[in-house]
Motif scaffolding. Sequence first.
Motif, PDB file in Angstrom:
ATOM      1  N   THR A  75     -11.128   0.799  -1.526  1.00 50.36           N
ATOM      2  CA  THR A  75      -9.937   1.324  -0.854  1.00 50.36           C
ATOM      3  C   THR A  75      -9.883   2.846  -0.927  1.00 50.36           C
ATOM      4  O   THR A  75      -9.594   3.522   0.059  1.00 50.36           O
ATOM      5  CB  THR A  75      -8.667   0.733  -1.504  1.00 50.36           C
ATOM      6  N   TYR A 107      -1.778  -5.297  -7.203  1.00 54.85           N
ATOM      7  CA  TYR A 107      -1.929  -4.364  -6.091  1.00 54.85           C
ATOM      8  C   TYR A 107      -3.299  -4.476  -5.413  1.00 54.85           C
ATOM      9  O   TYR A 107      -3.444  -4.134  -4.256  1.00 54.85           O
ATOM     10  CB  TYR A 107      -1.725  -2.936  -6.576  1.00 54.85           C
ATOM     11  N   PHE A 108      -4.291  -4.917  -6.177  1.00 59.03           N
ATOM     12  CA  PHE A 108      -5.643  -4.999  -5.625  1.00 59.03           C
ATOM     13  C   PHE A 108      -6.285  -6.329  -6.001  1.00 59.03           C
ATOM     14  O   PHE A 108      -5.966  -6.902  -7.035  1.00 59.03           O
ATOM     15  CB  PHE A 108      -6.493  -3.845  -6.149  1.00 59.03           C
ATOM     16  N   LYS A 109      -7.192  -6.748  -5.152  1.00 55.78           N
ATOM     17  CA  LYS A 109      -7.838  -8.046  -5.380  1.00 55.78           C
ATOM     18  C   LYS A 109      -8.766  -8.012  -6.584  1.00 55.78           C
ATOM     19  O   LYS A 109      -8.885  -8.977  -7.321  1.00 55.78           O
ATOM     20  CB  LYS A 109      -8.649  -8.459  -4.146  1.00 55.78           C
ATOM     21  N   SER A 110      -9.453  -6.900  -6.747  1.00 50.84           N
ATOM     22  CA  SER A 110     -10.422  -6.814  -7.829  1.00 50.84           C
ATOM     23  C   SER A 110     -10.701  -5.348  -8.144  1.00 50.84           C
ATOM     24  O   SER A 110     -10.192  -4.446  -7.470  1.00 50.84           O
ATOM     25  CB  SER A 110     -11.728  -7.490  -7.421  1.00 50.84           C
ATOM     26  N   LYS A 111     -11.539  -5.119  -9.117  1.00 48.21           N
ATOM     27  CA  LYS A 111     -11.929  -3.754  -9.462  1.00 48.21           C
ATOM     28  C   LYS A 111     -12.669  -3.121  -8.282  1.00 48.21           C
ATOM     29  O   LYS A 111     -12.416  -1.962  -7.931  1.00 48.21           O
ATOM     30  CB  LYS A 111     -12.828  -3.796 -10.697  1.00 48.21           C
ATOM     31  N   TYR A 168      -3.965  -5.995 -10.722  1.00 51.10           N
ATOM     32  CA  TYR A 168      -4.281  -7.168  -9.903  1.00 51.10           C
ATOM     33  C   TYR A 168      -3.096  -7.637  -9.059  1.00 51.10           C
ATOM     34  O   TYR A 168      -3.216  -8.566  -8.277  1.00 51.10           O
ATOM     35  CB  TYR A 168      -4.828  -8.296 -10.781  1.00 51.10           C
ATOM     36  N   ASP A 205     -12.276  -3.705  -5.242  1.00 48.22           N
ATOM     37  CA  ASP A 205     -11.322  -3.427  -4.175  1.00 48.22           C
ATOM     38  C   ASP A 205     -10.646  -2.068  -4.357  1.00 48.22           C
ATOM     39  O   ASP A 205     -10.375  -1.365  -3.382  1.00 48.22           O
ATOM     40  CB  ASP A 205     -10.275  -4.550  -4.132  1.00 48.22           C
ATOM     41  N   VAL A 206     -10.387  -1.709  -5.572  1.00 51.46           N
ATOM     42  CA  VAL A 206      -9.750  -0.416  -5.840  1.00 51.46           C
ATOM     43  C   VAL A 206     -10.652   0.717  -5.356  1.00 51.46           C
ATOM     44  O   VAL A 206     -10.234   1.602  -4.598  1.00 51.46           O
ATOM     45  CB  VAL A 206      -9.470  -0.232  -7.346  1.00 51.46           C
ATOM     46  N   TYR A 215       0.932   2.011  -6.410  1.00 50.78           N
ATOM     47  CA  TYR A 215      -0.329   1.742  -5.702  1.00 50.78           C
ATOM     48  C   TYR A 215      -1.170   3.015  -5.660  1.00 50.78           C
ATOM     49  O   TYR A 215      -2.357   3.017  -5.997  1.00 50.78           O
ATOM     50  CB  TYR A 215       0.027   1.277  -4.288  1.00 50.78           C
ATOM     51  N   LEU A 240      -4.803   4.160  -7.560  1.00 57.93           N
ATOM     52  CA  LEU A 240      -5.943   4.700  -6.814  1.00 57.93           C
ATOM     53  C   LEU A 240      -6.396   6.031  -7.411  1.00 57.93           C
ATOM     54  O   LEU A 240      -7.584   6.236  -7.682  1.00 57.93           O
ATOM     55  CB  LEU A 240      -5.574   4.907  -5.348  1.00 57.93           C
ATOM     56  N   PRO A 297       0.803  -1.217   0.000  1.00 57.78           N
ATOM     57  CA  PRO A 297       0.000   0.000   0.000  1.00 57.78           C
ATOM     58  C   PRO A 297       0.840   1.272   0.000  1.00 57.78           C
ATOM     59  O   PRO A 297       0.335   2.337  -0.326  1.00 57.78           O
ATOM     60  CB  PRO A 297      -0.796  -0.110   1.313  1.00 57.78           C
TER      61      PRO A 297
END
Lengths: 226, 226
Positions: B87, B77-81, B75, B83-84, B39, B43, B34
């Motif tokens: 976060t 950095y993040f689990k899914s769309k 993917y 998740d972005v 990352y 975001l 993070p």
Amino acid sequence: MRPGLKRRVKTARPDSTKSRESGSTKGAAPATGPGSEKYQRILDAAVEVIAENGYFSSPVSAIAKRAGVADGTIYLYFKSKDDVLRTAIDATFNKFHKQVEDEFKTLQGPREQLEYIAQVHLESHAVNRSMAILMQTEVRQSAKFIAEFSHHHLVKYIQVVREVVRRGQQEGIFRGDVSDGVVAHCMFGAIDELLSSAVFTGRVYDAKTTAAQVIDVLLHGITAES
Amino acid sequence: MRPGLKRRVKTARPDSTKSRESGSTKGAAPATGPGSEKYQRILDAAVEVIAENGYFSSPVSAIAKRAGVADGTIYLYFKSKDDVLRTAIDATFNKFHKQVEDEFKTLQGPREQLEYIAQVHLESHAVNRSMAILMQTEVRQSAKFIAEFSHHHLVKYIQVVREVVRRGQQEGIFRGDVSDGVVAHCMFGAIDELLSSAVFTGRVYDAKTTAAQVIDVLLHGITAES
DNA sequence: TTAGAGAATGAACCGCAGTTCATTCTTGGC
DNA sequence: GCCAAGAATGAACTGCGGTTCATTCTCTAA
């Protein structure tokens, strides 16, 4: 492969035991027009399904199923999926504006008019819960195509309130040193948030009482002793 | 055909003239954690793109492009769309709550505290316009997965305001005959609507001045002569 | 009874977009 | 210079869903 060259196999229709409630209550029903019963059923189904799942998570097939029609039937009544939602929202806003307009003919006091708007707005929850949810979720953008046309309705709402406030200021009932725009947005926002909160938490309230409270705060503020 | 048996043809990478600004400002950057710069870039890009087009009209590929990374990199950095977006929203709310909490340590008067909350809320527009748009559009549901977790943040906001109002009532500064809940929702709604309107019309305002006006109305109402 | 006009159907079409993963690039230690 | 090890890439996979349209059903009029 061009479409339309090799379609349809269709293993013989299962059998026509569909409900078929088209008792044709009227001799000359407008077929696929806006007056038709199926037209309204599709609208209602769309509002329900979209309220439950959101516009983008509501396949046309789900709406069709809820309405008890085939997917393709929806396209006999509406141009597109967008069109269904647009029509439903338009109808609701128009009904609201008309209701307010009518009442204003006999209800003349600025304070009473504000209270009436607040009441009708808050009542929308009880009138049609699904539509209220839809208004709180889909109307506030998220889809550009909704943004543009629904913004217009919102502006109209604010305009009406502003005019009432301005008249109240001219008549000396309301303070003249606050912006009518700010007041209008405050009032709309306050009511809308109350409604929104009720919609999402499932809380119920009495529209008349709550409207009176909001207008009371708006008129007198929350400072102790006047 | 099972996947992974016949992949990749790739006509020789065009040539590595990518910007590659990984000057590695720090010796031991946490790689895909993070804290990483990439990352944050993802975001920021996601917030911008989603603010412009809405969540469901923002392909991951568009976010990746804006961030200057490949689709697949997201993917890492993040689990899914989802998740972005989650976060990004979480971070914004947490920052807001922390800011208010900190200021409350030195700002003790109920009236001043309400005004401060209003001000920070209204300032969000200037701080990060894209995020403000996103908050007005995506957070208010439309997607179930956002509904659930963002509702929690909203509730926390309302809680804070309620407590301030209640304390003001106990201290005799505010009227005791109005529901703290109704007042809190009114205040939040009013400010949020003002912000929303500014976001969509492009209108600008001074956060401090507007906050003062809203709190003035909330405290004293709009009735003429006290 | 029957023709035909229009309503209704739903399988097929087609494009899109979230996610995966084989491959390529980059980096840092030897 | 060389070689892991991890970061990054992006084409391919996959499934979904809006829309179309050939076909079937229904209803009315002759």
